[in-house]
Design a protein around this motif. Structure first.
Motif, PDB file in Angstrom:
ATOM      1  N   ILE A 199       0.831  -1.212   0.000  1.00 42.98           N
ATOM      2  CA  ILE A 199       0.000   0.000   0.000  1.00 42.98           C
ATOM      3  C   ILE A 199       0.865   1.260   0.000  1.00 42.98           C
ATOM      4  N   LYS A 200       0.535   2.148  -0.920  1.00 38.44           N
ATOM      5  CA  LYS A 200       1.146   3.477  -0.979  1.00 38.44           C
ATOM      6  C   LYS A 200       0.030   4.496  -1.132  1.00 38.44           C
ATOM      7  N   LYS A 201       0.126   5.599  -0.389  1.00 35.20           N
ATOM      8  CA  LYS A 201      -0.843   6.687  -0.532  1.00 35.20           C
ATOM      9  C   LYS A 201      -0.089   8.001  -0.655  1.00 35.20           C
ATOM     10  N   LYS A 202      -0.343   8.681  -1.760  1.00 37.79           N
ATOM     11  CA  LYS A 202       0.333   9.939  -2.053  1.00 37.79           C
ATOM     12  C   LYS A 202      -0.701  11.031  -2.267  1.00 37.79           C
ATOM     13  N   SER A 249       1.148  11.538  15.372  1.00 35.20           N
ATOM     14  CA  SER A 249       0.247  12.317  14.522  1.00 35.20           C
ATOM     15  C   SER A 249       0.883  12.531  13.158  1.00 35.20           C
ATOM     16  N   GLY A 250       0.080  12.359  12.105  1.00 39.21           N
ATOM     17  CA  GLY A 250       0.568  12.574  10.758  1.00 39.21           C
ATOM     18  C   GLY A 250       1.229  11.375  10.119  1.00 39.21           C
ATOM     19  N   VAL A 251       1.290  10.254  10.855  1.00 34.39           N
ATOM     20  CA  VAL A 251       1.966   9.081  10.315  1.00 34.39           C
ATOM     21  C   VAL A 251       1.077   8.299   9.346  1.00 34.39           C
ATOM     22  N   GLY A 252      -0.226   8.572   9.357  1.00 30.72           N
ATOM     23  CA  GLY A 252      -1.105   7.941   8.373  1.00 30.72           C
ATOM     24  C   GLY A 252      -2.142   6.994   8.935  1.00 30.72           C
ATOM     25  N   LYS A 253      -2.452   7.093  10.222  1.00 34.61           N
ATOM     26  CA  LYS A 253      -3.423   6.173  10.823  1.00 34.61           C
ATOM     27  C   LYS A 253      -4.811   6.344  10.209  1.00 34.61           C
ATOM     28  N   SER A 254      -5.259   7.586  10.111  1.00 36.31           N
ATOM     29  CA  SER A 254      -6.587   7.832   9.531  1.00 36.31           C
ATOM     30  C   SER A 254      -6.622   7.417   8.063  1.00 36.31           C
ATOM     31  N   THR A 255      -5.561   7.725   7.339  1.00 39.87           N
ATOM     32  CA  THR A 255      -5.475   7.323   5.931  1.00 39.87           C
ATOM     33  C   THR A 255      -5.555   5.819   5.800  1.00 39.87           C
ATOM     34  N   LEU A 256      -4.852   5.118   6.662  1.00 42.52           N
ATOM     35  CA  LEU A 256      -4.861   3.655   6.622  1.00 42.52           C
ATOM     36  C   LEU A 256      -6.260   3.108   6.877  1.00 42.52           C
ATOM     37  N   LEU A 257      -6.940   3.619   7.898  1.00 50.13           N
ATOM     38  CA  LEU A 257      -8.285   3.138   8.198  1.00 50.13           C
ATOM     39  C   LEU A 257      -9.253   3.444   7.060  1.00 50.13           C
ATOM     40  N   ASN A 258      -9.086   4.597   6.432  1.00 51.65           N
ATOM     41  CA  ASN A 258      -9.940   4.933   5.290  1.00 51.65           C
ATOM     42  C   ASN A 258      -9.701   3.987   4.112  1.00 51.65           C
ATOM     43  N   ILE A 259      -8.468   3.572   3.929  1.00 53.22           N
ATOM     44  CA  ILE A 259      -8.155   2.619   2.859  1.00 53.22           C
ATOM     45  C   ILE A 259      -8.722   1.244   3.196  1.00 53.22           C
ATOM     46  N   PRO A 282      -5.969   3.495  -2.335  1.00 51.73           N
ATOM     47  CA  PRO A 282      -4.523   3.684  -2.302  1.00 51.73           C
ATOM     48  C   PRO A 282      -3.999   4.144  -3.662  1.00 51.73           C
ATOM     49  N   THR A 283      -2.897   4.860  -3.639  1.00 51.52           N
ATOM     50  CA  THR A 283      -2.242   5.234  -4.894  1.00 51.52           C
ATOM     51  C   THR A 283      -1.692   3.998  -5.585  1.00 51.52           C
ATOM     52  N   LYS A 284      -1.150   3.099  -4.792  1.00 53.18           N
ATOM     53  CA  LYS A 284      -0.685   1.800  -5.268  1.00 53.18           C
ATOM     54  C   LYS A 284      -1.014   0.754  -4.218  1.00 53.18           C
ATOM     55  N   GLY A 285      -1.046  -0.504  -4.648  1.00 50.89           N
ATOM     56  CA  GLY A 285      -1.270  -1.600  -3.720  1.00 50.89           C
ATOM     57  C   GLY A 285      -2.676  -2.159  -3.801  1.00 50.89           C
ATOM     58  N   LYS A 286      -2.909  -3.212  -3.015  1.00 48.76           N
ATOM     59  CA  LYS A 286      -4.175  -3.930  -3.066  1.00 48.76           C
ATOM     60  C   LYS A 286      -4.695  -4.197  -1.654  1.00 48.76           C
ATOM     61  N   VAL A 287      -6.025  -4.184  -1.542  1.00 50.67           N
ATOM     62  CA  VAL A 287      -6.698  -4.556  -0.298  1.00 50.67           C
ATOM     63  C   VAL A 287      -7.606  -5.737  -0.594  1.00 50.67           C
ATOM     64  N   PHE A 288      -7.498  -6.778   0.232  1.00 49.21           N
ATOM     65  CA  PHE A 288      -8.302  -7.980   0.054  1.00 49.21           C
ATOM     66  C   PHE A 288      -9.200  -8.180   1.263  1.00 49.21           C
ATOM     67  N   TYR A 289     -10.484  -8.453   1.013  1.00 48.11           N
ATOM     68  CA  TYR A 289     -11.399  -8.958   2.030  1.00 48.11           C
ATOM     69  C   TYR A 289     -11.535 -10.447   1.763  1.00 48.11           C
TER      70      TYR A 289
END
Length: 218
Positions: A8-11, A41-51, A58-65
């Motif tokens: 996972i990458k988020k830009k 703070s700012g490390v990406g916790k909220s971004t991660l949960l949103n992904i 994500p900008t790149k990467g995959k999420v699997f359920y």
């Protein structure tokens, strides 16, 4: 349900600058576990949960359920997955302003279950949850009459009324008094014991004590 994140990458682009929040992140979230994600703070916790919840791609990467990749699905398909399987609370914790607390809960139940709730049965379930978080006396109040902490607790109850398979909450205990911190964590632990996966971000040491897995974002 288990959840996997691969590469996972988020830009973000801001004022011609590129800000990379997450990069080359792999994570495995096991079925039926209580998982706490921490970090500065700012490390990406909220971004991660949103992904994880499909609210952000994500900008790149995959999420699997389980074995189903959700990152390639369109917005409607992801929304249906979220509606049928997830209970989500973001940091905003917004309620529908023209509905009472109880009406907010009933609407969430009816939409997510695709059926009209039985008022008698749902009232019992809603009342139990509201009582656990000290909101029973406020069930007929409108959001404008509630404190920020009461709104947050009502949003937590709203996310739980459909007994979601996966519960994702961003800082659910932030700015709550100690008793309500404990009440929220106990309630989430109970849902986990009943089979739900719980994923929250938190700085609370008490949250780590209730969890099965603690993941720190660097």
């Amino acid at each position: 349900m288990e959840i996997r994140l691969e590469g996972i990458k988020k830009k973000y682009s801001r004022n011609k600058r590129e800000l990379i929040v997450l990069e080359k992140l792999d994570m495995y979230l096991p079925e039926g576990k209580f998982i706490v994600i921490s970090g500065d703070s700012g490390v990406g916790k909220s971004t991660l949960l949103n992904i994880i919840s499909g609210l952000s791609r994500p900008t790149k990467g995959k999420v699997f359920y389980d074995e189903k990749e959700i990152t390639g699905l369109d917005d409607k398909a992801i929304s249906n997955i979220r509606k049928n399987y997830l209970g989500v609370v973001t940091q905003n914790c917004e309620l529908i302003p023209y509905l009472t607390v109880l009406e907010n809960l009933k609407l969430a139940y009816e939409i997510n279950k695709n059926t009209k709730s039985n008022d008698a049965d749902s009232r019992i379930a809603f009342s139990e949850l509201l009582n656990e978080l000290g909101l029973l006396s406020l069930e007929n109040e409108y959001p404008r009459n509630l404190s920020s902490g009461e709104i947050k607790r009502a949003a937590i109850v709203r996310a739980l009324v459909t007994n979601p398979e996966v519960i994702i909450m961003d800082e659910p205990t932030a700015n709550l008094d100690r008793q309500n911190v404990t009440n929220v964590l106990k309630l989430l632990r109970r849902y986990c014991n009943l089979g739900s996966m719980v994923v929250i971000s938190s700085h609370e040491k008490e949250a780590y004590d209730y969890s099965d897995i603690h993941k720190n974002l660097d």
